[in-house]
Design a protein around this motif. Sequence first.
Motif, short mmCIF file in Angstrom:
data_model
loop_
_atom_site.label_atom_id
_atom_site.label_comp_id
_atom_site.label_asym_id
_atom_site.label_seq_id
_atom_site.Cartn_x
_atom_site.Cartn_y
_atom_site.Cartn_z
N PRO A 9 45.14 -21.91 46.66
CA PRO A 9 45.61 -21.46 45.44
C PRO A 9 46.66 -20.58 45.55
O PRO A 9 46.69 -19.79 46.47
N TRP A 10 47.62 -20.66 44.67
CA TRP A 10 48.68 -20.14 44.45
C TRP A 10 49.84 -20.16 45.51
O TRP A 10 50.81 -19.75 45.83
N ASP A 11 49.62 -21.51 46.66
CA ASP A 11 50.33 -21.51 47.75
C ASP A 11 50.83 -23.18 47.46
O ASP A 11 50.04 -24.07 47.80
N ILE A 12 51.71 -23.32 46.63
CA ILE A 12 52.42 -24.61 46.05
C ILE A 12 53.85 -24.87 46.90
O ILE A 12 54.69 -23.56 46.62
N GLY A 47 43.70 -21.66 41.18
CA GLY A 47 42.12 -21.97 42.13
C GLY A 47 41.17 -22.09 40.97
O GLY A 47 39.98 -21.90 41.64
N GLU A 48 41.32 -22.28 40.04
CA GLU A 48 40.29 -22.55 39.11
C GLU A 48 39.57 -24.01 38.89
O GLU A 48 38.78 -24.12 38.42
N TYR A 49 40.32 -24.86 39.66
CA TYR A 49 39.94 -26.38 39.74
C TYR A 49 40.24 -26.76 40.91
O TYR A 49 41.39 -26.40 41.65
N LEU A 50 39.28 -27.30 41.69
CA LEU A 50 39.27 -27.47 43.15
C LEU A 50 40.18 -28.80 43.24
O LEU A 50 40.12 -29.52 42.86
N ALA A 51 41.11 -28.68 44.36
CA ALA A 51 41.88 -29.89 44.71
C ALA A 51 41.84 -29.82 46.43
O ALA A 51 41.46 -28.83 46.91
N SER A 312 58.67 -23.97 39.90
CA SER A 312 58.04 -22.54 40.05
C SER A 312 58.34 -22.01 38.52
O SER A 312 57.88 -21.27 38.03
N ALA A 313 59.82 -22.34 38.19
CA ALA A 313 60.22 -21.73 36.90
C ALA A 313 59.59 -22.46 35.57
O ALA A 313 59.01 -21.87 34.68
N ALA A 314 59.29 -23.91 35.87
CA ALA A 314 58.47 -24.62 34.94
C ALA A 314 57.12 -24.05 34.49
O ALA A 314 56.71 -23.88 33.31
N ILE A 315 56.32 -23.79 35.70
CA ILE A 315 54.94 -23.17 35.30
C ILE A 315 54.99 -21.86 35.06
O ILE A 315 53.99 -21.38 34.16
N LYS A 316 56.02 -21.01 35.11
CA LYS A 316 56.10 -19.77 34.88
C LYS A 316 56.22 -19.57 33.32
O LYS A 316 55.61 -18.93 32.56
N ASN A 324 53.50 -13.44 40.88
CA ASN A 324 52.54 -12.21 40.74
C ASN A 324 51.19 -12.90 40.92
O ASN A 324 50.28 -12.07 40.68
N ARG A 325 50.86 -14.09 41.12
CA ARG A 325 49.59 -14.83 41.26
C ARG A 325 48.84 -14.37 40.26
O ARG A 325 47.70 -14.08 40.08
N GLN A 326 49.30 -14.59 38.80
CA GLN A 326 48.65 -14.40 37.67
C GLN A 326 48.98 -15.45 36.56
O GLN A 326 49.94 -16.18 36.70
N ARG A 327 47.97 -15.72 35.88
CA ARG A 327 47.96 -16.54 34.52
C ARG A 327 48.00 -15.75 33.36
O ARG A 327 47.12 -14.88 33.30
N SER A 328 48.70 -15.88 32.33
CA SER A 328 48.80 -15.22 31.32
C SER A 328 49.17 -15.81 30.07
O SER A 328 49.26 -17.31 30.22
#
Length: 341
Positions: A9-12, A47-51, A312-316, A324-328
Amino acid sequence: MKAIVYNNPWDIRLEEKEEPAIMLPDEVIVEVRATGICGTDLSIISGEYLARPQVIIGHESAGVVVDKGSGVDNCNIGDRVIIDPTYYCGYCENCRKGLRNHCLLKSTTEAGVSIDGTFTRYFKTTQRFIYPLQDNIPFEQGALSEPLSCVLTAVKKLAVTPFMRTAVLGGGPIGLLFYLALKQYGIQDGVIYEASPQRIKLIEQNNILSGGWSIAPAFVPQKDQYDLIVDTTASLLEQSIKAIADGGKISLMGLRNNQQTINPREIADRSISIIGSIDSQDTFRHAVDLINSGKLGLQKIITHEYDLDNFSAAIKDLGCDLDNRQRSNNISSLKSVIRIS
């Protein structure tokens, strides 16, 4: 080849991966030209969905056939194609019951989750999962076949009728694809509720909604308000039950974890149907045909395109901040696509 790889989680990371090669007669290698960013991808990252660690993520894709096995007879090298990423074996108990979307082998064969996906240049599949993409349809629109097929599966389960008073909760890509699908089934009036002011602005600026459809910022449930409610947020079941009419239907398709409290007696006493749906169940060809028709206006929904280096910019821009390891709900795009040229 470059690939977006999930580690934890948060490590891609953008890493080098080995290119796939044909091993069996029915295999096909597609050079990926476009892959849509799905909410599931964001949930994997957060980290809300396992892979599986070290897997290449991504699964909504279209591209060009660059190699194939000796037994492949439904496509040729150079063909433009759409990829169905949802494997099914065809012989397990669930497949034989017609539940291909719940194939018992799915946990070890899910592209972008348990096996390598399509945020990379080359993807290997088999001829069963290849569909033609018309020359006049852009690859990024072809990549929407997978989420559209999931929506069509849910709509088919709902057995909708044209005069249902309808609300769609969430104005993201799935909510907007529901809007397009419901229109195909005759529902010409409805409301989309979306909490993000940025998304509302994009929907209005792109003139996405037509007919009697409108968008509103806040879902305030009232008694006997709707006959059909589609909750794409995974967080509004309690409010939906307050707003649904007797005999009404609630569709749940969101995959984020959430706890809701409901009264089972009310479900029975008011004949409410709560219908869950996931993945594609015999609707992928329908989705492909709709997209190849060029009549859906998908270009209005696809608002941003990026390359792999700018993932990274795309998912931000979709509210998923790696730093910041956050979804908003700070979202500046509707549907975002990674282009691989």
